[in-house]
Design a protein around this motif. Structure first.
Motif, PDB file in Angstrom:
ATOM      1  N   SER A 131      -3.924 -17.515  23.393  1.00  0.00           N
ATOM      2  CA  SER A 131      -3.933 -18.836  24.022  1.00  0.00           C
ATOM      3  C   SER A 131      -2.734 -19.617  23.514  1.00  0.00           C
ATOM      4  O   SER A 131      -2.102 -19.249  22.526  1.00  0.00           O
ATOM      5  CB  SER A 131      -5.233 -19.585  23.699  1.00  0.00           C
ATOM      6  OG  SER A 131      -5.340 -19.804  22.297  1.00  0.00           O
ATOM      7  N   ARG A 139      -7.282 -19.696  28.142  1.00  0.00           N
ATOM      8  CA  ARG A 139      -5.906 -19.543  27.645  1.00  0.00           C
ATOM      9  C   ARG A 139      -5.397 -20.799  26.947  1.00  0.00           C
ATOM     10  O   ARG A 139      -4.239 -20.821  26.517  1.00  0.00           O
ATOM     11  CB  ARG A 139      -4.970 -19.191  28.812  1.00  0.00           C
ATOM     12  CG  ARG A 139      -5.379 -17.976  29.629  1.00  0.00           C
ATOM     13  CD  ARG A 139      -5.290 -16.702  28.833  1.00  0.00           C
ATOM     14  NE  ARG A 139      -5.618 -15.549  29.649  1.00  0.00           N
ATOM     15  CZ  ARG A 139      -4.721 -14.854  30.344  1.00  0.00           C
ATOM     16  NH1 ARG A 139      -3.454 -15.220  30.330  1.00  0.00           N
ATOM     17  NH2 ARG A 139      -5.075 -13.796  31.040  1.00  0.00           N
ATOM     18  N   THR A 196       0.924 -16.231  26.387  1.00  0.00           N
ATOM     19  CA  THR A 196      -0.370 -15.544  26.390  1.00  0.00           C
ATOM     20  C   THR A 196      -0.395 -14.315  27.277  1.00  0.00           C
ATOM     21  O   THR A 196      -1.131 -13.374  26.997  1.00  0.00           O
ATOM     22  CB  THR A 196      -1.493 -16.508  26.827  1.00  0.00           C
ATOM     23  OG1 THR A 196      -1.287 -16.885  28.193  1.00  0.00           O
ATOM     24  CG2 THR A 196      -1.519 -17.743  25.963  1.00  0.00           C
TER      25      THR A 196
END
Length: 409
Positions: free
Chosen positions: A86, A211, A185
């Motif tokens: 993330s 994310r 990510t």
């Protein structure tokens, strides 16, 4: 010559062996007049390494910086992830110390690319192209620049910090947060940190909670506020009047970091100008703090009054009569029923609609904590102002009903 390594600094010393290893191909290509030398990954890596430095906080700010261990630990944990899943979204009310906390935490790292997006330069691509000095007519791909790091021995995954001004459009925030997600990510080429200047800017992001990791940075807590005042040497705790004023400052206004620093500098200057007498200096300090409390309370009352009586409407505002004022009044009343001024609310007012209502500067009294998913007042001053406003409103209604009853009788 403009592409030669800069003067060695504490940040760049650790990367000199890597820089020397990849400088020669770029210098050779440029020297031979190769116009597409920018397309070579090693050349891009060299340029990117040269741009790796986080802007330092000033020496004055360094001296008065108050450690915020919980926040700093969250940032440190994020950039230590081997495979980032993330990107970190740092958000909160203005003046809470978001950028300063990130800079302080990353200052010791040598591989940090810090980009600031403004109304003039609104994309990561354009800002990084300018930072690397790549001509506008040369082809340039973001992923190529960061992929080059993977082939360099001894170079950690870089940290990409993107700071977005509050005057940047919602469309730009969405697009650039998507760009950051792809780089950090999806491709896992960097650790991503997105700093949003506006507390309500999280509503502009793409909805992708898996994310995004939200880090809400708000005002200092009471211990941090006292530590800051101690560093400035104002309102000594062993003086009863000063200690009482500290408690009043905390209870009635709160501790916005930026506001406190400005106030403390004024107080220290006033004490110095008052002369050598300790009593005169303390009185001057307290006078500055008392005026600060009064100004913050007045500003907060104006914001609350604007929000609840003259709700702005423009082409972007989604709130519409007849429910808009009732929803805001209900939310304000609900927040006032909690000692902390923080509460959930799901009766007709969405966070995005609130964001529309508080868009103008003079209407910012309530915000939405994107991390805790709760509504809250901007500060304790706004909470107290809302109580005063609601009390006056009830008094006016009672007075009107009393008058109406008298007339009927």
């Amino acid at each position: 010559e403009s592409l030669q390594p800069e003067n060695t600094t504490a940040d760049s010393t650790q990367m000199i062996p890597v820089v020397e290893a990849i400088a020669s191909p770029l210098m050779s290509a440029v020297g031979r007049g190769v116009t597409n030398a920018w397309n070579d990954p090693s050349n891009l890596a060299y340029l990117l390494l040269q741009s790796c430095k986080i802007g330092r906080i000033s020496q004055d700010d360094e001296e008065i910086y108050v450690e915020r261990s919980g926040l700093e630990q969250r940032i440190d944990d994020h950039v230590r992830e081997e495979s980032p899943s993330s990107y970190l979204v740092v958000v909160g009310p203005r003046g809470g110390g978001k950028t300063t906390a990130v800079k302080k935490m990353l200052m010791g790292r040598g591989k940090v690319v810090h980009l600031k997006l403004t109304a003039e330069i609104q994309t990561i691509h354009a800002r990084l192209r300018g930072k690397l000095g790549i001509p506008s007519d040369e082809p340039f791909e973001l992923e190529d620049a960061f992929k080059a790091f993977e082939g360099l021995h001894g170079v950690d995954k870089p940290v990409l910090v993107v700071e977005i001004d509050s005057n940047v459009s919602s469309k730009t925030v969405k697009e650039q947060s998507q760009e950051l997600k792809i780089l950090c990510t999806d491709a896992k080429l960097a650790h991503g940190i997105l700093i949003l200047s506006d507390a309500n800017a999280t509503f502009k992001l793409n909805t992708d909670e898996d994310r995004q990791e939200i880090l809400w940075i708000t005002d200092l807590d009471e211990n941090e506020m006292n530590a800051l005042l101690d560093k400035f040497g104002i309102l000594p705790k062993d003086d009863p009047d000063s200690a009482a004023l500290r408690r009043r400052l905390w209870n009635e206004v709160g501790a916005n970091a930026q506001g406190l620093v400005k106030m403390a500098k004024k107080a220290r200057k006033a004490a110095g100008e008052a002369g050598a007498r300790a009593a005169a200096g303390s009185a001057a300090e307290r006078g500055v703090v008392e005026r600060y409390i009064e100004e913050k309370q007045q500003d907060a009352f104006t914001n609350v009054s604007n929000l609840l009586t003259t709700i702005p409407r423009d082409k972007d505002t989604r709130l519409r009569l007849p429910n808009e004022r009732w929803n805001l009044l209900s939310l304000t009343a609900a927040l006032n029923r909690t000692p902390s001024g923080v509460a959930p609310y799901d009766k007709g007012l969405s966070p995005a609609n609130l964001s529309d209502a508080v868009k103008p500067t003079g209407y910012r009294a309530i915000t939405h904590n994107g991390e805790a998913k709760l509504f809250q007042f901007y500060s304790k001053a706004h909470q107290h102002a809302a109580r005063r406003w609601l009390r006056r409103r009830r008094f006016r209604h009672v007075s009107f009903l009393t008058l109406l009853l008298v007339l009927c009788l």
